[in-house]
Write a protein that holds these residues in place. Sequence first.
Motif, PDB file in Angstrom:
ATOM      1  N   ARG A 189       9.966  -7.313  43.032  1.00 15.80           N
ATOM      2  CA  ARG A 189      10.440  -8.442  43.697  1.00 15.80           C
ATOM      3  C   ARG A 189      11.670  -8.567  43.048  1.00 15.80           C
ATOM      4  N   VAL A 190      12.012  -8.587  41.647  1.00 12.62           N
ATOM      5  CA  VAL A 190      13.191  -8.863  40.827  1.00 12.62           C
ATOM      6  C   VAL A 190      14.257  -7.788  41.217  1.00 12.62           C
ATOM      7  N   CYS A 191      13.595  -6.159  41.235  1.00 13.59           N
ATOM      8  CA  CYS A 191      14.438  -5.300  41.688  1.00 13.59           C
ATOM      9  C   CYS A 191      15.070  -5.214  42.791  1.00 13.59           C
ATOM     10  N   HIS A 192      14.250  -5.771  43.855  1.00 15.49           N
ATOM     11  CA  HIS A 192      14.545  -5.889  45.306  1.00 15.49           C
ATOM     12  C   HIS A 192      15.504  -6.866  45.599  1.00 15.49           C
ATOM     13  N   PHE A 193      15.477  -7.982  45.003  1.00 17.47           N
ATOM     14  CA  PHE A 193      16.431  -9.222  44.889  1.00 17.47           C
ATOM     15  C   PHE A 193      17.733  -8.625  44.306  1.00 17.47           C
ATOM     16  N   VAL A 194      17.769  -8.246  43.163  1.00 18.85           N
ATOM     17  CA  VAL A 194      19.254  -7.695  42.584  1.00 18.85           C
ATOM     18  C   VAL A 194      19.643  -6.649  43.425  1.00 18.85           C
ATOM     19  N   GLN A 195      19.164  -5.708  43.824  1.00 21.64           N
ATOM     20  CA  GLN A 195      19.826  -4.761  44.794  1.00 21.64           C
ATOM     21  C   GLN A 195      20.449  -5.228  46.073  1.00 21.64           C
ATOM     22  N   ARG A 196      19.490  -6.335  46.549  1.00 23.62           N
ATOM     23  CA  ARG A 196      20.110  -6.983  47.790  1.00 23.62           C
ATOM     24  C   ARG A 196      21.475  -7.673  47.261  1.00 23.62           C
ATOM     25  N   GLN A 197      21.386  -8.402  46.116  1.00 22.10           N
ATOM     26  CA  GLN A 197      22.566  -9.229  45.897  1.00 22.10           C
ATOM     27  C   GLN A 197      23.724  -8.261  45.634  1.00 22.10           C
ATOM     28  N   GLN A 198      23.504  -7.190  44.971  1.00 23.24           N
ATOM     29  CA  GLN A 198      24.521  -6.250  44.839  1.00 23.24           C
ATOM     30  C   GLN A 198      25.258  -5.898  45.959  1.00 23.24           C
ATOM     31  N   LYS A 199      24.541  -5.476  46.916  1.00 25.52           N
ATOM     32  CA  LYS A 199      24.806  -4.983  48.312  1.00 25.52           C
ATOM     33  C   LYS A 199      25.593  -5.895  48.913  1.00 25.52           C
ATOM     34  N   HIS A 200      25.259  -7.353  48.909  1.00 28.33           N
ATOM     35  CA  HIS A 200      26.173  -8.244  49.594  1.00 28.33           C
ATOM     36  C   HIS A 200      27.158  -8.828  48.741  1.00 28.33           C
ATOM     37  N   MET A 201      27.513  -8.430  47.381  1.00 28.55           N
ATOM     38  CA  MET A 201      28.286  -9.127  46.800  1.00 28.55           C
ATOM     39  C   MET A 201      29.955  -8.996  47.198  1.00 28.55           C
ATOM     40  N   GLY A 202      29.879  -7.833  48.118  1.00 23.16           N
ATOM     41  CA  GLY A 202      31.365  -7.702  48.561  1.00 23.16           C
ATOM     42  C   GLY A 202      31.609  -8.660  49.451  1.00 23.16           C
ATOM     43  N   GLY A 203      30.908  -9.459  50.248  1.00 27.15           N
ATOM     44  CA  GLY A 203      30.999 -10.697  50.938  1.00 27.15           C
ATOM     45  C   GLY A 203      31.423 -11.662  50.109  1.00 27.15           C
ATOM     46  N   MET A 204      31.302 -11.804  49.057  1.00 15.64           N
ATOM     47  CA  MET A 204      31.737 -13.100  48.254  1.00 15.64           C
ATOM     48  C   MET A 204      33.218 -13.137  48.256  1.00 15.64           C
ATOM     49  N   GLU A 205      33.852 -11.841  48.266  1.00 14.30           N
ATOM     50  CA  GLU A 205      35.290 -11.608  48.202  1.00 14.30           C
ATOM     51  C   GLU A 205      36.096 -12.394  49.370  1.00 14.30           C
ATOM     52  N   ARG A 206      35.317 -12.662  50.470  1.00 11.09           N
ATOM     53  CA  ARG A 206      35.942 -13.276  51.580  1.00 11.09           C
ATOM     54  C   ARG A 206      35.905 -14.526  51.499  1.00 11.09           C
ATOM     55  N   LEU A 207      35.390 -15.175  50.453  1.00 14.92           N
ATOM     56  CA  LEU A 207      35.202 -16.671  50.398  1.00 14.92           C
ATOM     57  C   LEU A 207      36.377 -17.318  49.899  1.00 14.92           C
ATOM     58  N   ARG A 208      36.352 -18.728  49.864  1.00 14.69           N
ATOM     59  CA  ARG A 208      37.844 -19.335  49.347  1.00 14.69           C
ATOM     60  C   ARG A 208      37.910 -18.982  47.836  1.00 14.69           C
ATOM     61  N   THR A 209      38.984 -18.852  47.591  1.00 21.11           N
ATOM     62  CA  THR A 209      39.334 -18.530  46.220  1.00 21.11           C
ATOM     63  C   THR A 209      39.109 -19.916  45.406  1.00 21.11           C
ATOM     64  N   LYS A 210      38.217 -19.883  44.166  1.00 17.39           N
ATOM     65  CA  LYS A 210      37.918 -20.885  43.569  1.00 17.39           C
ATOM     66  C   LYS A 210      38.995 -21.259  42.486  1.00 17.39           C
ATOM     67  N   GLU A 211      39.122 -22.702  42.252  1.00 17.01           N
ATOM     68  CA  GLU A 211      40.086 -23.268  41.413  1.00 17.01           C
ATOM     69  C   GLU A 211      40.478 -22.434  39.980  1.00 17.01           C
ATOM     70  N   ASP A 212      39.133 -22.458  39.306  1.00 17.21           N
ATOM     71  CA  ASP A 212      39.065 -21.914  37.900  1.00 17.21           C
ATOM     72  C   ASP A 212      39.687 -20.560  37.980  1.00 17.21           C
ATOM     73  N   ARG A 213      39.849 -19.729  39.125  1.00 17.26           N
ATOM     74  CA  ARG A 213      40.263 -18.287  38.963  1.00 17.26           C
ATOM     75  C   ARG A 213      41.922 -18.269  39.010  1.00 17.26           C
ATOM     76  N   VAL A 214      42.409 -19.287  39.447  1.00 18.28           N
ATOM     77  CA  VAL A 214      43.812 -19.295  39.702  1.00 18.28           C
ATOM     78  C   VAL A 214      44.522 -20.066  38.142  1.00 18.28           C
ATOM     79  N   GLU A 215      44.953 -19.218  37.530  1.00 17.58           N
ATOM     80  CA  GLU A 215      45.589 -19.302  36.116  1.00 17.58           C
ATOM     81  C   GLU A 215      46.804 -20.424  36.340  1.00 17.58           C
TER      82      GLU A 215
END
Length: 380
Positions: free
Chosen positions: A131-157
Motif C-alpha cells: 500500500r505504501v509503495c503504491h501510494f508513493v509511486q502514484r504521488q511521484q507520477k502526479h507530482m508534475g501537476g503540482m507545478e501547475r498550481l499557484r506559486t506559494k509566497e514562501d518560494r518567492v525570495e
Amino acid sequence: LLVFIVLLNHYIACGWYWIGRNNFGGHVLCWVPEAFDDHDGGTWYRYTTSLHWSLTQFTPASMEVTPTNPIERTYSVCVLLFALVTFSSFVSIITGSVTQLQTIHSRKLHNQMLLRRYLSERRISAELVLRVCHFVQRQQKHMGGMERLRTKEDRVEALKMLPPSIIADIRFQAYGPTMLVHPVFYFLHAISEACVKQVCSKAVTEVSLSLSQELFAGCSEVTQMVYMMEGTVSYSFATSVTQPVFEGRIEKDQWACEAALWCKKLEIRAPFVAMRCCDILLLSASEFKKIGTRYPDVFMGLACYSERYIQSINEPDSEAGHNHWRFVGGNGYDTVRDLAHLAFNSDIQTGRSSGRRVSKGPSGRMSQVVPSLSGSSDDY
C-alpha cells in the motif's frame, strides 16, 4: 534544438556558397572555383560541402575548404565568433538539463531506498508495504501537476524584502476575492475593510495538495476553516454499521469547517482527500477571533452571527449524515447569507459602515457540500 542547429547551419552554408560564387570585390581567387571543377558533383554535392564547412565552424573539426580572399575570411571569422557563443550556450544548456535529470533520478532512488529500509527494519507487513509503495509511486507520477498550481509566497525570495504593509496589501488582493464569497466576510468588508485585510494578512495560510493527499487527520480536532481555491476534495465515513457510507465533495469556491470559527471544539471523523491537485486557504480560528475583538464595528455583528449560526446547525435532521454535515459546512449558501444579513444589517444601517451601500448579500449561490463531521456547539 537539433532542428534549430541544422536550420541555422543551412542558412550559414547558403551564405558561404553565395559569397564564394559571386566573387565580391573582383578577387582572383574564390573558394567555389578552387573547390569544384565545372562538372564536379552537381548541386547536391556543392550544397553538402557548404553545409559541411558550416558545421565545422561549430565543432572542433576541419575540412579541405578554406577562405581564399578577404571577404571570405571576414565571413569565416564572423561565423566562428557567432559559433563560439552559440555552441557554448547549447552545450551549457544540455549539460545542465542532463545534470538536473540525473540529480532528480538519484534523489528518487535514494528516497525509495530509505523507505524500503525503514519499512524493513520495523518489520512492516507485506500488505501495508505494498500500500505504501503504491501510494508513493502514484504521488511521484502526479507530482508534475503540482507545478501547475499557484506559486506559494514562501518560494518567492523577493517578497521577503518588502515591508509588512505591502505584504498585507498583496495578501488582501490575493486572498480577498476567495474570502468575500462567504457572506460573513462580504459584510465584514463592507463595514471594515481594515478588518478583512488583517484577516487575510495574519490569519490565512495557503496550502496545496496533490492527488490523494489528505487534509487534516481523521478523528482529530480542526481549528481552521477551509476555502477551496482550486481542485476538489472528498470526505466520506460510515454513519453506522447498517447505513451506507456518507460521502461529499468540496469544490472550487466552496468552504467547509466554518463551525471551527464559532465553536470551542470541532472534530472530524475522517480526513479530506484530494481528488486532484488542489489549492486551499486555511483560516485560523484563534487568529480570526483575536482580530475580531480589535474592531468594535464588527465585533457585535460577529457575536450575533455566531449565536444564530450555532442555533441553525443544532437543528436536528432526519438523516444522521446531514446532522454531521452541518458541523462542517453549516447550512446552505442562502441560509448563511440570511443569517449574515440579520446579524450585520443593523450595524450597516446605524452608520458604522464605511459609507458604501451594501446589498443584502453577494449574488450567486454556493453548491452544498456533503461531508460529515461532529463538533461541540459552544458559542463564539
